[in-house]
Design a protein around this motif. Sequence first.
Motif, PDB file in Angstrom:
ATOM      1  N   VAL A  65       0.872  -1.179   0.000  1.00 20.27           N
ATOM      2  CA  VAL A  65       0.000   0.000   0.000  1.00 20.27           C
ATOM      3  C   VAL A  65       0.904   1.222   0.000  1.00 20.27           C
ATOM      4  O   VAL A  65       2.098   1.131   0.302  1.00 20.27           O
ATOM      5  CB  VAL A  65      -0.923   0.032   1.241  1.00 20.27           C
ATOM      6  N   ASN A  66       0.319   2.371  -0.339  1.00 18.51           N
ATOM      7  CA  ASN A  66       1.060   3.629  -0.234  1.00 18.51           C
ATOM      8  C   ASN A  66       1.183   3.963   1.245  1.00 18.51           C
ATOM      9  O   ASN A  66       0.218   4.370   1.887  1.00 18.51           O
ATOM     10  CB  ASN A  66       0.335   4.744  -0.980  1.00 18.51           C
ATOM     11  N   THR A  67       2.368   3.774   1.779  1.00 18.77           N
ATOM     12  CA  THR A  67       2.543   3.943   3.222  1.00 18.77           C
ATOM     13  C   THR A  67       2.358   5.392   3.659  1.00 18.77           C
ATOM     14  O   THR A  67       2.136   5.652   4.836  1.00 18.77           O
ATOM     15  CB  THR A  67       3.941   3.455   3.645  1.00 18.77           C
ATOM     16  N   TYR A  68       2.424   6.330   2.716  1.00 18.80           N
ATOM     17  CA  TYR A  68       2.193   7.723   3.086  1.00 18.80           C
ATOM     18  C   TYR A  68       0.716   8.000   3.356  1.00 18.80           C
ATOM     19  O   TYR A  68       0.367   9.016   3.954  1.00 18.80           O
ATOM     20  CB  TYR A  68       2.669   8.658   1.968  1.00 18.80           C
ATOM     21  N   GLN A  69      -0.166   7.104   2.865  1.00 20.13           N
ATOM     22  CA  GLN A  69      -1.599   7.332   2.997  1.00 20.13           C
ATOM     23  C   GLN A  69      -2.259   6.381   3.995  1.00 20.13           C
ATOM     24  O   GLN A  69      -3.487   6.266   4.010  1.00 20.13           O
ATOM     25  CB  GLN A  69      -2.262   7.209   1.627  1.00 20.13           C
ATOM     26  N   LEU A  70      -1.480   5.718   4.814  1.00 20.26           N
ATOM     27  CA  LEU A  70      -2.050   4.834   5.823  1.00 20.26           C
ATOM     28  C   LEU A  70      -2.763   5.641   6.908  1.00 20.26           C
ATOM     29  O   LEU A  70      -2.344   6.761   7.225  1.00 20.26           O
ATOM     30  CB  LEU A  70      -0.937   4.005   6.480  1.00 20.26           C
ATOM     31  N   PRO A  71      -3.834   5.095   7.478  1.00 25.14           N
ATOM     32  CA  PRO A  71      -4.443   5.741   8.644  1.00 25.14           C
ATOM     33  C   PRO A  71      -3.406   5.879   9.766  1.00 25.14           C
ATOM     34  O   PRO A  71      -2.483   5.063   9.864  1.00 25.14           O
ATOM     35  CB  PRO A  71      -5.557   4.765   9.040  1.00 25.14           C
ATOM     36  N   PRO A  72      -3.540   6.893  10.607  1.00 25.72           N
ATOM     37  CA  PRO A  72      -2.529   7.161  11.645  1.00 25.72           C
ATOM     38  C   PRO A  72      -2.202   5.950  12.518  1.00 25.72           C
ATOM     39  O   PRO A  72      -1.039   5.717  12.845  1.00 25.72           O
ATOM     40  CB  PRO A  72      -3.158   8.283  12.468  1.00 25.72           C
ATOM     41  N   GLU A  73      -3.213   5.155  12.876  1.00 23.99           N
ATOM     42  CA  GLU A  73      -2.950   4.011  13.767  1.00 23.99           C
ATOM     43  C   GLU A  73      -2.114   2.943  13.059  1.00 23.99           C
ATOM     44  O   GLU A  73      -1.282   2.273  13.689  1.00 23.99           O
ATOM     45  CB  GLU A  73      -4.260   3.414  14.288  1.00 23.99           C
ATOM     46  N   GLN A  74      -2.323   2.775  11.733  1.00 20.51           N
ATOM     47  CA  GLN A  74      -1.507   1.817  10.999  1.00 20.51           C
ATOM     48  C   GLN A  74      -0.123   2.385  10.705  1.00 20.51           C
ATOM     49  O   GLN A  74       0.876   1.674  10.783  1.00 20.51           O
ATOM     50  CB  GLN A  74      -2.198   1.439   9.685  1.00 20.51           C
ATOM     51  N   ALA A  75      -0.072   3.665  10.349  1.00 23.68           N
ATOM     52  CA  ALA A  75       1.214   4.297  10.056  1.00 23.68           C
ATOM     53  C   ALA A  75       2.145   4.232  11.254  1.00 23.68           C
ATOM     54  O   ALA A  75       3.366   4.083  11.110  1.00 23.68           O
ATOM     55  CB  ALA A  75       0.997   5.739   9.625  1.00 23.68           C
ATOM     56  N   ALA A  76       1.578   4.327  12.457  1.00 28.90           N
ATOM     57  CA  ALA A  76       2.393   4.305  13.673  1.00 28.90           C
ATOM     58  C   ALA A  76       3.084   2.963  13.872  1.00 28.90           C
ATOM     59  O   ALA A  76       4.071   2.875  14.613  1.00 28.90           O
ATOM     60  CB  ALA A  76       1.525   4.637  14.885  1.00 28.90           C
ATOM     61  N   GLN A  77       2.574   1.919  13.228  1.00 26.37           N
ATOM     62  CA  GLN A  77       3.161   0.596  13.380  1.00 26.37           C
ATOM     63  C   GLN A  77       4.306   0.343  12.398  1.00 26.37           C
ATOM     64  O   GLN A  77       4.994  -0.667  12.490  1.00 26.37           O
ATOM     65  CB  GLN A  77       2.081  -0.468  13.183  1.00 26.37           C
ATOM     66  N   VAL A  78       4.487   1.267  11.440  1.00 28.69           N
ATOM     67  CA  VAL A  78       5.554   1.118  10.460  1.00 28.69           C
ATOM     68  C   VAL A  78       6.747   1.957  10.908  1.00 28.69           C
ATOM     69  O   VAL A  78       6.661   3.179  11.014  1.00 28.69           O
ATOM     70  CB  VAL A  78       5.093   1.569   9.061  1.00 28.69           C
ATOM     71  N   LYS A  79       7.852   1.294  11.159  1.00 31.85           N
ATOM     72  CA  LYS A  79       9.059   1.984  11.609  1.00 31.85           C
ATOM     73  C   LYS A  79       9.613   2.865  10.493  1.00 31.85           C
ATOM     74  O   LYS A  79       9.516   2.530   9.314  1.00 31.85           O
ATOM     75  CB  LYS A  79      10.105   0.946  12.032  1.00 31.85           C
ATOM     76  N   SER A  80      10.208   3.995  10.877  1.00 29.27           N
ATOM     77  CA  SER A  80      10.849   4.882   9.929  1.00 29.27           C
ATOM     78  C   SER A  80      12.360   4.805  10.058  1.00 29.27           C
ATOM     79  O   SER A  80      12.900   4.426  11.106  1.00 29.27           O
ATOM     80  CB  SER A  80      10.392   6.333  10.151  1.00 29.27           C
ATOM     81  N   VAL A  81      13.052   5.182   8.999  1.00 33.66           N
ATOM     82  CA  VAL A  81      14.518   5.230   9.037  1.00 33.66           C
ATOM     83  C   VAL A  81      14.954   6.363   9.956  1.00 33.66           C
ATOM     84  O   VAL A  81      14.162   7.247  10.293  1.00 33.66           O
ATOM     85  CB  VAL A  81      15.098   5.429   7.622  1.00 33.66           C
ATOM     86  N   PRO A  82      16.207   6.377  10.399  1.00 31.55           N
ATOM     87  CA  PRO A  82      16.682   7.472  11.245  1.00 31.55           C
ATOM     88  C   PRO A  82      16.454   8.824  10.583  1.00 31.55           C
ATOM     89  O   PRO A  82      16.499   8.961   9.356  1.00 31.55           O
ATOM     90  CB  PRO A  82      18.185   7.180  11.384  1.00 31.55           C
ATOM     91  N   GLY A  83      16.235   9.825  11.428  1.00 29.39           N
ATOM     92  CA  GLY A  83      15.934  11.154  10.923  1.00 29.39           C
ATOM     93  C   GLY A  83      17.124  12.077  10.836  1.00 29.39           C
ATOM     94  O   GLY A  83      16.969  13.237  10.436  1.00 29.39           O
ATOM     95  N   SER A  84      18.306  11.588  11.194  1.00 30.52           N
ATOM     96  CA  SER A  84      19.487  12.440  11.154  1.00 30.52           C
ATOM     97  C   SER A  84      20.735  11.582  11.055  1.00 30.52           C
ATOM     98  O   SER A  84      20.726  10.392  11.393  1.00 30.52           O
ATOM     99  CB  SER A  84      19.567  13.306  12.419  1.00 30.52           C
TER     100      SER A  84
END
Length: 482
Positions: free
Chosen positions: A407-426
């Motif tokens: 799925v387009n992970t940018y368009q996930l509902p907030p509760e699902q998006a929160a379960q997808v880890k992100s890469v480091p931010g810095s």
Amino acid sequence: MYGSCTSPEHVLDLIRSRGIQIVDLRFTDLPGTWQHASLPASQLSLADFERGIGFDGSSIRGFQAIEESDMLLVPDPTTAFIDPFAAVPTLVMICNVVDPETRQPYARDPRYVAQKAERYLRDLGIADTSFWGPEIEFFIFDHVSYEVLPYRMGFAIDSREGYWNSGRNDGTPNLGYTIRPKEGYFPAPPHDTFQDIRSEAALLLEQIGVPVEMHHHEVATAGQGEIDMRRDTLTAMADKVMIYKYVIKNVARKHGCTATFMPKPLFGDNGNGMHTHQSLWRDGTNLFYAACHYAELSELALSYIAGLLTHVDALLALTSPTTNSYKRLVPHYEAPVNVAFSKRNRSACIRIPMYTTGPENAAAKRVEFRPPDPSCNPYLAFAAMLMAGLDGIQRRLDASRFGPLDVNTYQLPPEQAAQVKSVPGSLGAALEALERDHDWLLEGNVFTRDLLETWVSYKREKELREVEVRPHPYEFYLYFDI
């Protein structure tokens, strides 16, 4: 030409037959920039391929201390090619770095790390070959200026294609064919004004011995482009990345332009990535292909994916190794910030290309690791990716905790998006992750503790800290009237 010479004798024959006057010796410093020294061709002998040619290692970034500065460059005859930009007939050879006292390869030589990674792969018996195909993006600008002073700092970029020039009315013709942000993917001329420059670069790469599959304008405005090279083995492809950058920069300069591989030179548009396709082979068979599994991936390939994603935070310290890298790794610019895998999905860290399917296309099966960018040292980045994947295979890591996420992970509902880890931010966060998680890099003595400590120290002291202590122009916008 690259790869056509098989021995020192062959190189000397080439020098005589082509009237070569200068031999240029190239090697890569720790951050990933080509260095070189030249000698008259008449001075190169067979003995130089054994004993090496001396240089001052203390003057090279990330190399020796001043009290142990003497080092040797040993030319690799298989890398010889004729420099297409030199007015004086010049033969280039890429070198390995050797310690003059021990006569052993230098542990901080990035090319040696890549060679050790390939040897480690064979020693494990998992595969005998790894193939690599980086998609290297770049910008061609008409003008760039920057200054960093205690009382004034900033930069200025201009491009004939830049959308900001659509309203230019300075007395010179304005033809109006600028490219809107994020609309640079595949428009034909007159929008694409750099077709001939890219074509010239592609043909020069082919002439040097770097096969090219295609070239095109990329997504961003202001002259973003990409030239795709045919896959090759790990060290050879890292060599070709260095050749690629050299060719692009010099062709642009020839045309009065400037090329940059900086990950994010423009705010508000896509940055430069280096999406890296990779696969493992044994006895001529692609080990990543299996007809009956998800996206036709073998269990071995899924474990390889799990290794990349398990170690992604630390891995980025080597594959996305600049402060500017993390201005690219933000959502909504085709940036792979989500730690997941998926077929055909460019919002995940790992995409499995599906352009060709079926057993007849088994050789094309690969995984594409999308976070890297061309500010990396390709020898270290490719070696680190291989080591992460091999750790996943050896430990039989389970990829299912990372997807597939189709799925387009940018368009996930907030509760699902929160379960997808992100890469480091810095960069700081990635360096901290590398300090915590690096034992897998030390396997087979591919990376050494000394090299990793030197890398982290250099990045913190010479780059991260220097950026952090300087005022940013946007801070004046935010805070000057506070």
